[in-house]
Design a protein around this motif. Structure first.
Motif, PDB file in Angstrom:
ATOM      1  N   TYR A   1       9.702 -85.578 -15.540  1.00  0.00           N
ATOM      2  CA  TYR A   1       9.166 -84.351 -14.966  1.00  0.00           C
ATOM      3  C   TYR A   1       7.734 -84.474 -14.450  1.00  0.00           C
ATOM      4  CZ  TYR A   1       6.771 -83.439 -19.469  1.00  0.00           C
ATOM      5  OH  TYR A   1       5.981 -83.513 -20.583  1.00  0.00           O
TER       6      TYR A   1
ATOM      7  N   ALA B   1      14.016 -83.488 -20.774  1.00  0.00           N
ATOM      8  CA  ALA B   1      12.835 -83.737 -19.949  1.00  0.00           C
ATOM      9  C   ALA B   1      11.940 -84.756 -20.648  1.00  0.00           C
ATOM     10  CB  ALA B   1      12.072 -82.434 -19.717  1.00  0.00           C
TER      11      ALA B   1
ATOM     12  N   TYR C   1      12.199 -76.719 -15.015  1.00  0.00           N
ATOM     13  CA  TYR C   1      13.244 -77.470 -15.718  1.00  0.00           C
ATOM     14  C   TYR C   1      13.899 -76.569 -16.760  1.00  0.00           C
ATOM     15  CZ  TYR C   1      10.683 -81.129 -13.413  1.00  0.00           C
ATOM     16  OH  TYR C   1      10.069 -81.885 -12.455  1.00  0.00           O
TER      17      TYR C   1
END
Length: 387
Positions: free
Chosen positions: A104, A159, A180
């Motif tokens: 991420y 993530a 996310y």
């Protein structure tokens, strides 16, 4: 088919010990660069596991994962440990298996804010299917005295970034949950391991026990309570999955001796038939009573292999021109191809091993292009390595 062990990697010693307790007779295996693994079998089974410690962070995890893949040619790589939950729907102690992994921290900073540009790796379909089956069986968890609720398996995105997340109100925490919002858990190593698996053609699964909520409530007392339990739950599911992966590998693999015997029987059958009857052959030739079937091209020496590799360069160029290969993958593929060409001119076991290893890595890089994978397989064999 790989005949190697299942590799299990962890970032923390607590996680390492949770997996190690599941192994019988672990023996130290030293990598030439000093990295130490332990190889044993899952207790009560014949499933071999190579266990390694990466330490924290995606970069360290990627390096150790690549070393493990090159060293063991594993059936699969499982990254196992603890993580923080991003949403309250996931209970402490539950296990999350990544359906896909987000790196991420990729993004671009613009005047109107930070725009997400993640990299994403999906879990291999075959491993996901086995994991889902085990979740339905629900017989993997170790009994936990004093705890009525058994841990559950959750499947979803994980993530992976570069910092410890322990807030729900910080700017970064809000940004992660906004961009996310399908991620169930957050941690710091999965992206590195997933990238190493992608570049080396190895199957990777990420399995995390939930030890905290990454929301500012994390403290030392909770860590002492939940980290061991979450790590133990993740280790229990991972070793159960490893056993199933090894069993499936054994069931689907055809021993080399059996393949040779089958080929010999086919040769004798075709030769006998050629003497007594007329044979219709597609893409083959007949000389006297000998039948010659077309097969994948096999290089007979370094010069032929180099010629085939240069031909493969042209195939890469065509796939790039047609938009099948993106620019980054194309450049990485050329780097691996050039490396293979440099070692292919040698005529020693070491250079042959290096060439085959590089070509296997290249095959993993272009795994989404079936035509390129098909073209590379006989070249790996020609270089002297198992296809």
């Amino acid at each position: 088919m790989s005949k190697g062990p299942v590799v299990i990697l962890t970032a923390l010693n607590l996680e390492y010990q949770a997996v190690r307790q599941k192994l019988a007779d672990p023996q130290v295996h030293r990598h030439e660069r000093g990295t130490r693994f332990e190889v044993g079998t899952v207790q009560g089974t014949s499933c071999r596991v190579a266990l390694g410690l990466t330490n924290k962070g995606n970069h360290s995890a990627a390096v150790i994962a690549e070393r493990a893949i090159q060293e063991f040619s594993p059936v699969a790589v499982l990254f196992v440990g603890v993580a923080g939950a991003l949403w309250d729907t996931t209970r402490l102690g539950d296990v999350v298996m990544a359906s896909h992994v987000y790196a991420y921290h990729g993004g671009t900073s613009e005047d109107d804010g930070l725009k997400a540009r993640p990299r994403v790796w999906e879990a291999p379909h075959g491993i996901s299917q086995i994991a889902s089956h085990l979740a339905r069986l629900n017989d993997w968890a170790d009994p936990a005295p004093g705890h009525e609720d058994a841990p559950q398996i959750r499947f979803g995105a994980i993530a992976a970034g570069e910092v410890v997340q322990n807030s729900r109100i910080s700017a970064e925490a809000k940004w992660i949950r906004q961009h996310y919002n399908d991620a169930l858990a957050i941690e710091m190593e999965a992206a590195g391991v997933a990238q190493a698996g992608h570049l080396n053609g190895a199957s990777v699964a990420v399995i995390r026990g939930i030890s905290d909520r990454a929301d500012g409530t994390k403290n030392s007392a909770d860590d002492r309570n939940w980290q061991p339990r979450a790590a133990a739950n993740a280790a229990a599911f991972a070793t159960r999955l490893a056993v199933e992966l090894a069993r499936e590998e054994e069931e689907t693999a055809v021993p080399r001796d059996d393949r040779i015997r089958s080929a010999d029987r086919l040769d004798r059958h075709v030769s006998n038939t050629a003497h007594h009857s007329t044979i219709g052959i597609m893409a083959g030739t007949v000389t006297g009573s000998s039948v010659h079937l077309n097969t994948a091209p096999q290089a007979s020496g370094p010069t032929d292999l180099i010629a085939e590799l240069n031909g493969f360069r042209e195939q890469l160029g065509r796939h790039r021109a047609e938009g099948i290969l993106d620019e980054d993958t194309y450049r990485e593929a050329l780097t691996d191809l050039d490396s293979a060409l440099r070692s292919a001119g040698g005529n020693t076991p070491e250079t042959s091993k290096r060439t085959a290893m590089t070509l296997r890595r290249l095959r993993g890089l272009v795994a989404e292009c079936p035509a390129l994978v098909t073209a590379l397989t006989p070249l790996i064999t020609a270089a002297g390595g198992p296809a």
